[in-house]
Motif scaffolding. Structure first.
Motif, PDB file in Angstrom:
ATOM      1  N   LEU A 105      46.496 -91.152 -10.859  1.00  9.33           N
ATOM      2  CA  LEU A 105      44.923 -90.651 -10.287  1.00  9.33           C
ATOM      3  C   LEU A 105      45.292 -89.338  -9.860  1.00  9.33           C
ATOM      4  CD1 LEU A 105      43.640 -93.936  -9.668  1.00  9.33           C
ATOM      5  CD2 LEU A 105      42.867 -92.802 -11.600  1.00  9.33           C
ATOM      6  N   PRO A 106      44.323 -88.394  -9.962  1.00 10.90           N
ATOM      7  CA  PRO A 106      44.388 -87.109  -9.294  1.00 10.90           C
ATOM      8  C   PRO A 106      43.703 -87.736  -7.879  1.00 10.90           C
ATOM      9  CG  PRO A 106      42.456 -87.277 -11.061  1.00 10.90           C
ATOM     10  CD  PRO A 106      43.285 -88.481 -11.058  1.00 10.90           C
ATOM     11  N   ASP A 107      43.867 -86.619  -7.084  1.00 15.30           N
ATOM     12  CA  ASP A 107      43.166 -86.460  -5.848  1.00 15.30           C
ATOM     13  C   ASP A 107      41.775 -86.259  -5.996  1.00 15.30           C
ATOM     14  OD1 ASP A 107      43.033 -84.046  -5.998  1.00 15.30           O
ATOM     15  OD2 ASP A 107      44.199 -83.451  -4.299  1.00 15.30           O
ATOM     16  N   LEU A 108      40.957 -86.622  -4.933  1.00 17.17           N
ATOM     17  CA  LEU A 108      39.565 -86.315  -5.043  1.00 17.17           C
ATOM     18  C   LEU A 108      39.138 -84.927  -5.570  1.00 17.17           C
ATOM     19  CD1 LEU A 108      36.723 -87.573  -4.347  1.00 17.17           C
ATOM     20  CD2 LEU A 108      37.107 -87.122  -1.835  1.00 17.17           C
ATOM     21  N   LEU A 109      39.569 -83.910  -4.776  1.00 19.64           N
ATOM     22  CA  LEU A 109      39.109 -82.686  -5.381  1.00 19.64           C
ATOM     23  C   LEU A 109      39.364 -82.311  -6.813  1.00 19.64           C
ATOM     24  CD1 LEU A 109      40.344 -80.312  -2.303  1.00 19.64           C
ATOM     25  CD2 LEU A 109      38.113 -81.042  -2.935  1.00 19.64           C
ATOM     26  N   GLU A 110      40.559 -82.888  -7.388  1.00 20.33           N
ATOM     27  CA  GLU A 110      40.656 -82.976  -8.729  1.00 20.33           C
ATOM     28  C   GLU A 110      39.912 -83.598  -9.650  1.00 20.33           C
ATOM     29  OE1 GLU A 110      45.229 -82.802  -9.976  1.00 20.33           O
ATOM     30  OE2 GLU A 110      45.380 -83.302  -7.839  1.00 20.33           O
ATOM     31  N   MET A 111      39.489 -84.772  -9.301  1.00 20.37           N
ATOM     32  CA  MET A 111      38.644 -85.647  -9.695  1.00 20.37           C
ATOM     33  C   MET A 111      37.389 -84.946  -9.845  1.00 20.37           C
ATOM     34  SD  MET A 111      38.770 -89.390  -7.985  1.00 20.37           S
ATOM     35  CE  MET A 111      40.461 -90.608  -8.164  1.00 20.37           C
ATOM     36  N   PHE A 112      36.755 -84.267  -8.714  1.00 16.52           N
ATOM     37  CA  PHE A 112      35.570 -83.453  -9.074  1.00 16.52           C
ATOM     38  C   PHE A 112      35.486 -82.249  -9.960  1.00 16.52           C
ATOM     39  CE2 PHE A 112      34.318 -85.166  -4.647  1.00 16.52           C
ATOM     40  CZ  PHE A 112      33.333 -86.156  -5.324  1.00 16.52           C
ATOM     41  N   GLN A 113      36.758 -81.752  -9.954  1.00 21.10           N
ATOM     42  CA  GLN A 113      36.997 -80.646 -10.685  1.00 21.10           C
ATOM     43  C   GLN A 113      36.737 -81.144 -12.253  1.00 21.10           C
ATOM     44  OE1 GLN A 113      36.994 -77.559 -10.120  1.00 21.10           O
ATOM     45  NE2 GLN A 113      36.783 -77.255 -12.515  1.00 21.10           N
ATOM     46  N   VAL A 114      37.833 -82.081 -12.372  1.00 25.47           N
ATOM     47  CA  VAL A 114      37.960 -82.481 -13.775  1.00 25.47           C
ATOM     48  C   VAL A 114      36.227 -83.013 -14.469  1.00 25.47           C
ATOM     49  CG1 VAL A 114      38.188 -84.869 -15.308  1.00 25.47           C
ATOM     50  CG2 VAL A 114      40.085 -83.833 -13.876  1.00 25.47           C
ATOM     51  N   MET A 115      35.455 -83.651 -13.579  1.00 29.67           N
ATOM     52  CA  MET A 115      34.036 -84.153 -13.745  1.00 29.67           C
ATOM     53  C   MET A 115      33.394 -82.438 -14.133  1.00 29.67           C
ATOM     54  SD  MET A 115      34.071 -87.116 -13.996  1.00 29.67           S
ATOM     55  CE  MET A 115      32.557 -87.201 -14.782  1.00 29.67           C
ATOM     56  N   VAL A 116      33.492 -81.500 -13.505  1.00 26.54           N
ATOM     57  CA  VAL A 116      32.782 -80.369 -13.532  1.00 26.54           C
ATOM     58  C   VAL A 116      33.112 -79.814 -15.067  1.00 26.54           C
ATOM     59  CG1 VAL A 116      32.536 -77.884 -12.998  1.00 26.54           C
ATOM     60  CG2 VAL A 116      32.470 -79.675 -11.201  1.00 26.54           C
ATOM     61  N   ASP A 117      34.680 -79.802 -15.438  1.00 26.12           N
ATOM     62  CA  ASP A 117      34.960 -79.266 -16.469  1.00 26.12           C
ATOM     63  C   ASP A 117      34.354 -80.160 -17.781  1.00 26.12           C
ATOM     64  OD1 ASP A 117      36.329 -77.416 -15.225  1.00 26.12           O
ATOM     65  OD2 ASP A 117      38.243 -78.378 -15.176  1.00 26.12           O
ATOM     66  N   CYS A 118      34.352 -81.416 -17.554  1.00 24.89           N
ATOM     67  CA  CYS A 118      33.873 -82.265 -18.577  1.00 24.89           C
ATOM     68  C   CYS A 118      32.376 -82.076 -18.884  1.00 24.89           C
ATOM     69  CB  CYS A 118      34.040 -83.808 -18.309  1.00 24.89           C
ATOM     70  SG  CYS A 118      35.599 -84.523 -18.545  1.00 24.89           S
ATOM     71  N   HIS A 119      31.669 -81.939 -18.059  1.00 25.34           N
ATOM     72  CA  HIS A 119      30.181 -81.631 -17.897  1.00 25.34           C
ATOM     73  C   HIS A 119      29.916 -80.424 -18.786  1.00 25.34           C
ATOM     74  CE1 HIS A 119      28.704 -85.252 -16.520  1.00 25.34           C
ATOM     75  NE2 HIS A 119      29.389 -85.044 -15.350  1.00 25.34           N
ATOM     76  N   ARG A 120      30.858 -79.274 -18.442  1.00 28.91           N
ATOM     77  CA  ARG A 120      30.679 -77.800 -18.952  1.00 28.91           C
ATOM     78  C   ARG A 120      30.962 -77.875 -20.376  1.00 28.91           C
ATOM     79  NH1 ARG A 120      33.117 -74.539 -13.977  1.00 28.91           N
ATOM     80  NH2 ARG A 120      31.186 -74.384 -12.604  1.00 28.91           N
ATOM     81  N   GLU A 121      32.196 -78.761 -20.824  1.00 31.45           N
ATOM     82  CA  GLU A 121      32.331 -78.756 -22.242  1.00 31.45           C
ATOM     83  C   GLU A 121      31.197 -79.359 -22.758  1.00 31.45           C
ATOM     84  OE1 GLU A 121      35.253 -81.575 -24.508  1.00 31.45           O
ATOM     85  OE2 GLU A 121      36.045 -80.750 -22.649  1.00 31.45           O
ATOM     86  N   ALA A 122      30.545 -80.431 -22.315  1.00 27.93           N
ATOM     87  CA  ALA A 122      29.686 -81.416 -22.848  1.00 27.93           C
ATOM     88  C   ALA A 122      28.280 -80.343 -23.037  1.00 27.93           C
ATOM     89  CB  ALA A 122      29.255 -82.403 -21.934  1.00 27.93           C
TER      90      ALA A 122
END
Length: 187
Positions: A105-122
């Motif tokens: 699992l990524p750390d908390l900051l990476e989790m947020f960055q993954v979510m930002v990237d996923c939503h931008r891709e969507a």
């Protein structure tokens, strides 16, 4: 000169272009799969977030997961109303052969960055689908996709703001003492 106006209660019949309709079904199926993937990631992060700021992050991931899971049925129903089959594609890279461990699992900051990237891709996928829906004159599809676009933008913004509020890792006590000693020796 007389202008015709369309009333919301009696929309004019505009036949679907078969090519646009097939493209719209394909785009909506892609959005359905993408929405499900992002919901699974958010749910996984919600269950496994730990450390400082975990309660706020858990609430953020829970809200995203619930909203995204709630969006799956309307997208699937729209695909079916177009005459397509709402089939999820699970061929993404998130399935692992080994049992995941906490170190996966990524750390908390990476989790947020993954979510930002996923939503931008969507958002990019949904904007392309809106163009297809406009070409096909699919008003319900345009409305559904516009709502989805707004939701993904809101989630991306919230994740980005949460990323800025997330506590940063502080140096260990020994590391801070080493820095003080090093500065004292330089003076």
């Amino acid at each position: 000169m007389e202008f015709m106006t369309m009333r919301e209660d009696r929309p004019a019949y505009v036949p679907f272009d078969p090519i646009s309709k097939a493209g719209l079904i394909d785009a909506c199926c892609h959005i359905l799969g993408n929405t499900c993937r992002i919901a699974r990631i958010a749910l996984s992060y919600q269950w496994n977030v730990a450390g400082p700021g975990a309660l706020q992050a858990e609430a953020s991931f829970r809200d995203q997961s619930e909203e995204l899971h709630g969006a799956l049925a309307p997208i699937a129903e729209h695909i079916r109303s177009l005459g397509g089959a709402a089939i999820l594609d699970y061929s993404d890279d998130t399935v692992m052969a080994d049992i995941p461990t906490p170190s996966d699992l990524p750390d908390l900051l990476e989790m947020f960055q993954v979510m930002v990237d996923c939503h931008r891709e969507a958002c990019i996928s949904i904007e392309a689908a809106i163009d297809i829906a406009e070409e096909a004159a699919d008003r319900p599809g345009i409305r559904l996709l516009t709502d989805r676009l707004a939701a993904h933008r809101r989630h991306a913004w919230r994740a980005q703001m949460s990323e800025g509020d997330a506590p940063v890792q502080v140096a260990m006590t020994e590391q801070r003492q080493t820095l003080r000693i090093t500065r004292a020796q330089q003076d």
